[in-house]
Design an enzyme around this catalytic site. Structure first.
Site, PDB file in Angstrom:
ATOM      1  N   SER A 287       0.948  -1.260   0.139  1.00 54.60           N
ATOM      2  CA  SER A 287       0.065   0.019  -0.010  1.00 54.60           C
ATOM      3  C   SER A 287       0.794   1.276   0.082  1.00 54.60           C
ATOM      4  O   SER A 287       1.924   1.161   0.546  1.00 54.60           O
ATOM      5  CB  SER A 287      -0.815  -0.006   1.165  1.00 54.60           C
ATOM      6  OG  SER A 287      -1.763   1.336   1.267  1.00 54.60           O
TER       7      SER A 287
ATOM      8  N   HIS B 146       1.775   4.699   5.030  1.00 54.95           N
ATOM      9  CA  HIS B 146       2.736   3.628   4.786  1.00 54.95           C
ATOM     10  C   HIS B 146       4.255   3.992   4.426  1.00 54.95           C
ATOM     11  O   HIS B 146       4.533   5.251   4.528  1.00 54.95           O
ATOM     12  CB  HIS B 146       2.265   2.722   3.628  1.00 54.95           C
ATOM     13  CG  HIS B 146       0.880   2.116   4.314  1.00 54.95           C
ATOM     14  ND1 HIS B 146      -0.260   2.587   4.034  1.00 54.95           N
ATOM     15  CD2 HIS B 146       0.878   0.720   4.875  1.00 54.95           C
ATOM     16  CE1 HIS B 146      -1.251   1.691   4.491  1.00 54.95           C
ATOM     17  NE2 HIS B 146      -0.580   0.601   5.226  1.00 54.95           N
TER      18      HIS B 146
END
Length: 450
Positions: free
Chosen positions: A228, A233
């Site tokens: 992701s 992230h």
């Protein structure tokens, strides 16, 4: 006599390339002024668990792509996919619009007719972990597959490896599990069970980009890996994700499901890659029906824009530093929280692994003098962000009521995670001052209770 304006520009005398260069130069200057990092002030500045870390080069890449006005996937996406594939050590990377969509593509690809007798069918079972993020599991339910929930290990927060093989039945066809908060699960066991029973393996690496097991990147042990690029992230493009595989057949299935379900594999803006665009006869369509409008899967449109890919490609320059900072923040938290081990269960890396930590998970020990939520409220009041371990025990979530799943063994640890576990941030935007402030706040909270 009027003096000439020294900053006036005769744009009619400049080429598009010269104008582009000036725009990108101004973009960098703007980024340095408008997006400069503010100094940390204890008690006033927030300490989030995650966030974007970016600079002038990332904004320049975004503007550079915008000036192309290609909008859908294009040259930057090609560059990003190739660069990410090289980093991971895989043959095929396909971007998509989120990590959740990457998981949807991965699970759905296993149902493709291209896999012949190995294709998963409704009612087939897939072993997974009872804790974590819902979209590791939801694609299984959406495809009519049956999640088999196995308990979690504490303090690695990964699926219990000792329970995996006993969860296998004659209906089991795959294992789909996430590497918890960047900490790899026991890949030796998972791969061994998968080989013995001829199961597919999907590694959800959405929180684990750059983590290794036995010196090899996670996501490359199984059949398909996912990642992701949401702002929380390891690298970001805002929204976005990717799915990757070394299998040519799986790559074709993934690409088809991502691109409307079409049988054609031409890139956007390209025609006749197969050299027989009007020479196919598929399904009950007439011979010569345009291959660009022939559909062999029940697919979606899950592509990203080239502007997103441009940001992702620029972020790759920072990835090694990002991972190193996450590891350093994790090590600092673990060392400075060690005096509190009488009430906290501190996290441990899985043996043979080098995690790329997404967060720092903590569980309250049984008999602790206060509840998790009391501490979290205090930290929140002091501008320190925390998160629970996502969905906790997923079978307790309201949306799971009435769903078709199976539980293997007890889920006692999963229930403990639901009640007693939280995590702190380690993302690269945090420095030593942030970490020290977090630890000092926890010490103050304990002292106030004494």
């Amino acid at each position: 006599m009027t003096k000439p304006n020294p900053i006036a520009i005769d744009e009619t005398q400049e080429s598009a390339e010269q104008l582009r260069a000036k725009i990108l130069e101004l973009t960098a200057r703007y980024a340095e002024v408008a997006h400069a990092q503010k100094p940390f002030v204890a008690g006033q500045s927030p300490v989030p668990v995650s966030g974007r870390v970016y600079g002038a080069s990332d904004m320049q890449a975004l503007v550079d792509s915008a000036l192309d006005f290609w909008l859908t996937t294009g040259r930057f996406n090609d560059l990003f996919e190739k660069r990410l594939a090289k980093f991971l050590g895989v043959y095929n990377v396909l971007t998509c619009n989120s990590g959740s969509s990457a998981n949807l593509l991965a699970a759905t690809a296993l149902t493709s007719h291209l896999l012949g007798d190995r294709a998963l069918k409704p009612g087939d079972e897939v072993i997974t972990c009872a804790t974590g993020f819902p979209t590791t599991v939801n694609p299984l339910l959406q495809n009519g597959l049956v999640p088999v929930f196995v308990d979690v290990d504490i303090p690695t927060y990964n699926i219990r490896p000792d329970l995996i093989e006993s969860a296998v039945t004659d209906k089991t066809r795959a294992i789909m599990v996430a590497h918890a908060l960047g900490n790899p699960f026991d890949l030796d066991t998972v791969v061994a069970v998968a080989k013995k029973h001829k199961l597919f393996v999907v590694e959800d690496c959405c929180d684990a980009l750059g983590a290794t097991y036995n010196g090899k990147n996670v996501g490359t042990f199984g059949d398909i890996g996912t990642v992701s690029f949401y702002p929380a992230h390891h690298i970001t493009m805002g929204e976005g994700g990717a799915v990757f595989t070394n299998g040519a057949t799986l790559k074709r299935a993934l690409e088809s499901f991502r691109d409307w379900g079409r049988d054609c594999w031409c890139n956007p803006g390209c025609d006749n890659t197969c050299k027989k665009r009007f020479g196919w006869q598929l399904g009950e369509l007439p011979f010569g029906y345009d291959h660009k409008y022939t559909y062999s899967h029940l697919g979606y449109n899950l592509k990203i824009t080239d502007m997103q890919a441009a940001v992702g490609h620029a972020q790759m320059d920072r990835l090694d530093d990002f991972i190193a900072r996450r590891r350093a923040n994790f090590a600092s938290l673990k060392a400075t929280l060690k005096p509190h081990e009488d009430i906290f269960i501190l996290p441990e890396a899985t043996p043979k692994s080098d995690p790329s930590w997404f967060g720092f998970p903590i569980s309250m020990r049984d008999g602790a003098p206060f509840k998790r939520d009391d501490l979290l409220q205090y930290l929140n009041e002091n501008k320190i962000g925390t998160r629970l371990l996502f969905g906790g025990n997923l079978i307790r979530q309201p949306y799971m009521k009435g769903r078709n799943y199976r539980v293997h063994g007890s889920l006692d640890n999963s229930d403990k995670v639901m009640r007693d576990t939280f995590w702190l941030g380690v993302y690269p935007g945090l420095g030593d001052a942030h970490i020290n402030y977090i630890v000092d706040a926890i010490a103050r909270f304990r002292k106030n209770l004494a």
